[in-house]
Design an enzyme around this catalytic site. Structure first.
Site, PDB file in Angstrom:
ATOM      1  N   TYR A 122      -8.194   3.034 -15.742  1.00 13.42           N
ATOM      2  CA  TYR A 122      -8.181   3.911 -16.969  1.00 13.42           C
ATOM      3  C   TYR A 122      -7.983   2.754 -17.696  1.00 13.42           C
ATOM      4  CZ  TYR A 122      -8.839   9.306 -15.044  1.00 13.42           C
ATOM      5  OH  TYR A 122      -8.964  10.052 -14.682  1.00 13.42           O
ATOM      6  N   ASP A 158       0.665  -1.266  -0.034  1.00 15.78           N
ATOM      7  CA  ASP A 158       0.509   0.056  -0.215  1.00 15.78           C
ATOM      8  C   ASP A 158       0.685   1.210   0.530  1.00 15.78           C
ATOM      9  OD1 ASP A 158      -1.669   1.910   0.324  1.00 15.78           O
ATOM     10  OD2 ASP A 158      -2.768   1.502   2.407  1.00 15.78           O
ATOM     11  N   ILE A 159       0.526   1.535  -1.295  1.00 17.17           N
ATOM     12  CA  ILE A 159       2.310   3.477  -1.277  1.00 17.17           C
ATOM     13  C   ILE A 159       1.590   4.317  -0.656  1.00 17.17           C
ATOM     14  CG2 ILE A 159       0.188   4.636  -2.717  1.00 17.17           C
ATOM     15  CD1 ILE A 159       2.877   4.905  -4.679  1.00 17.17           C
ATOM     16  N   GLY A 178      -9.530   4.461  -5.805  1.00 21.89           N
ATOM     17  CA  GLY A 178      -8.805   4.077  -5.733  1.00 21.89           C
ATOM     18  C   GLY A 178      -7.072   4.541  -5.220  1.00 21.89           C
ATOM     19  N   VAL A 179      -6.499   4.543  -5.305  1.00 23.52           N
ATOM     20  CA  VAL A 179      -5.059   4.150  -5.332  1.00 23.52           C
ATOM     21  C   VAL A 179      -4.987   6.515  -4.786  1.00 23.52           C
ATOM     22  CG1 VAL A 179      -3.841   5.248  -6.899  1.00 23.52           C
ATOM     23  CG2 VAL A 179      -3.057   4.633  -4.885  1.00 23.52           C
ATOM     24  N   ASP A 180      -5.560   6.854  -4.992  1.00 18.24           N
ATOM     25  CA  ASP A 180      -6.246   8.626  -4.976  1.00 18.24           C
ATOM     26  C   ASP A 180      -7.102   8.479  -3.677  1.00 18.24           C
ATOM     27  OD1 ASP A 180      -6.631  11.370  -5.467  1.00 18.24           O
ATOM     28  OD2 ASP A 180      -7.616  10.937  -7.226  1.00 18.24           O
ATOM     29  N   THR A 208      -3.468   1.854 -14.443  1.00 17.57           N
ATOM     30  CA  THR A 208      -3.505   0.578 -15.106  1.00 17.57           C
ATOM     31  C   THR A 208      -5.097   0.126 -13.716  1.00 17.57           C
ATOM     32  OG1 THR A 208      -2.427   0.171 -12.912  1.00 17.57           O
ATOM     33  CG2 THR A 208      -1.448  -0.262 -15.226  1.00 17.57           C
ATOM     34  N   GLY A 209      -5.134   0.790 -13.005  1.00 21.18           N
ATOM     35  CA  GLY A 209      -6.711   0.045 -12.647  1.00 21.18           C
ATOM     36  C   GLY A 209      -8.064   1.143 -13.143  1.00 21.18           C
ATOM     37  N   ASN A 266      -6.799  12.412 -11.088  1.00 20.68           N
ATOM     38  CA  ASN A 266      -7.678  12.904 -12.448  1.00 20.68           C
ATOM     39  C   ASN A 266      -7.373  14.441 -13.064  1.00 20.68           C
ATOM     40  OD1 ASN A 266     -10.092  14.219 -11.093  1.00 20.68           O
ATOM     41  ND2 ASN A 266     -10.099  12.420 -10.445  1.00 20.68           N
TER      42      ASN A 266
HETATM   43  P1  ADP Z   1      -6.198   5.038 -12.800  1.00 14.81           P
HETATM   44  O1  ADP Z   1      -7.177   5.930 -12.382  1.00 14.81           O
HETATM   45  O2  ADP Z   1      -5.009   6.130 -13.171  1.00 14.81           O
HETATM   46  O3  ADP Z   1      -6.454   4.365 -13.372  1.00 14.81           O
HETATM   47  P2  ADP Z   1      -6.114   3.518  -9.335  1.00 14.81           P
HETATM   48  O4  ADP Z   1      -6.194   4.208  -9.033  1.00 14.81           O
HETATM   49  O5  ADP Z   1      -7.610   3.302 -10.255  1.00 14.81           O
HETATM   50  O6  ADP Z   1      -5.462   5.046 -10.838  1.00 14.81           O
HETATM   51  O7  ADP Z   1      -5.420   2.865 -10.334  1.00 14.81           O
HETATM   52  C1  ADP Z   1      -3.762   2.567 -10.645  1.00 14.81           C
HETATM   53  C2  ADP Z   1      -3.241   1.486  -9.421  1.00 14.81           C
HETATM   54  O8  ADP Z   1      -3.227   1.578  -8.317  1.00 14.81           O
HETATM   55  C3  ADP Z   1      -4.050   0.236  -9.799  1.00 14.81           C
HETATM   56  O9  ADP Z   1      -3.283  -0.986 -10.092  1.00 14.81           O
HETATM   57  C4  ADP Z   1      -5.075  -0.390  -8.194  1.00 14.81           C
HETATM   58  O10 ADP Z   1      -4.540  -1.667  -8.073  1.00 14.81           O
HETATM   59  C5  ADP Z   1      -3.167   0.899  -7.459  1.00 14.81           C
HETATM   60  N1  ADP Z   1      -3.983   0.810  -6.123  1.00 14.81           N
HETATM   61  C6  ADP Z   1      -5.154   0.840  -5.389  1.00 14.81           C
HETATM   62  N2  ADP Z   1      -5.207   1.286  -4.194  1.00 14.81           N
HETATM   63  C7  ADP Z   1      -3.246   1.147  -4.192  1.00 14.81           C
HETATM   64  C8  ADP Z   1      -2.451   1.813  -3.125  1.00 14.81           C
HETATM   65  N3  ADP Z   1      -2.947   2.013  -1.650  1.00 14.81           N
HETATM   66  N4  ADP Z   1      -1.157   1.511  -2.946  1.00 14.81           N
HETATM   67  C9  ADP Z   1      -0.886   1.188  -4.327  1.00 14.81           C
HETATM   68  N5  ADP Z   1      -1.553   1.010  -5.505  1.00 14.81           N
HETATM   69  C10 ADP Z   1      -2.808   1.248  -5.133  1.00 14.81           C
END
Ligand code: ADP
Length: 182
Positions: free
Chosen positions: A132, A17-18, A39-41, A129-130, A31
């Site tokens: 998008y 988890d970043i 997601g990660v945002d 890669t999520g 975005n």
């Molecule tokens: P995007 O809209 O750019 O595709 P997402 O957040 O949907 O962004 O996904 C981008 C990547 O981040 C995906 O591979 C997702 O599994 C990953 N991700 C989601 N949560 C976390 C986190 N807490 N730490 C690291 N990577 C994450």
């Protein structure tokens, strides 16, 4: 898995988890409206706290969002970092609408911001890669190429780049692509 570069520089692939890994700068997959999202945002805003959005509100008022392929900088609030670089990845259509260049530009822009801010250790999620929809293997190739090019530059101050993959499947694809590099 680690890839080694001259002068002790490293590109590391890790599962995790970043928001939990201490670095100088964390890259967010934002975005273009800089509104926050899932997601990660979502994870970065939850962990960082409201100061991130307050700073993004100021940036949005000044420049009205952020173009695809670029990034904006905030402090990191409660996250274990000094900065968050909010990068806007491309929404994947079929790969022939400039997506590869836009994705490479996200990594390049964040690495340039890292140099400007004296960042030595930076972490990236797998941008686009999520939600998008960027195919992981293609995105991994672009991420690895762009980061490697930066670390091969003897003038770069960035010492360590972490690609933080959220799940084992993504980690394995990135590792396979990294292992194929010359
Ligand atoms: P995007 O809209 O750019 O595709 P997402 O957040 O949907 O962004 O996904 C981008 C990547 O981040 C995906 O591979 C997702 O599994 C990953 N991700 C989601 N949560 C976390 C986190 N807490 N730490 C690291 N990577 C994450």
């Amino acid at each position: 898995m680690d890839l080694d570069f001259p002068h002790g520089k490293k590109l590391r692939l890790v599962v995790g988890d970043i928001t939990k890994i201490r670095v100088d700068a964390i890259v967010n997959a934002a975005n273009s409206g800089l509104h926050g999202g899932g997601g990660v945002d979502g994870a970065i805003h939850r962990a960082g706290g409201p100061t991130l959005m307050r700073e993004l509100d100021v940036i949005r008022a000044a420049q009205g969002g952020c173009p695809t392929g670029s990034a904006v900088v905030t402090t990191a609030g409660a996250l274990p970092a000094k900065f968050v670089f909010h990068a806007v990845g491309p929404i994947y259509r079929d790969g022939s609408h400039g997506e590869p260049d836009e994705l490479a530009s996200c990594y390049r822009t964040c690495l340039e911001l890292a140099e400007q801010h004296g960042v030595r250790i930076i972490s990236f999620p797998a941008i686009s890669t999520g939600v998008y929809g960027y195919p992981v293997e293609e995105a991994a190739g672009i991420a690895l190429d762009t980061v490697a090019k930066h670390l091969e530059n003897p003038a770069s101050g960035v010492h360590e780049v972490l690609l933080v993959l959220f799940d084992q499947g993504s980690y394995e694809v990135h590792s396979k692509m990294a292992a194929r590099r010359p």
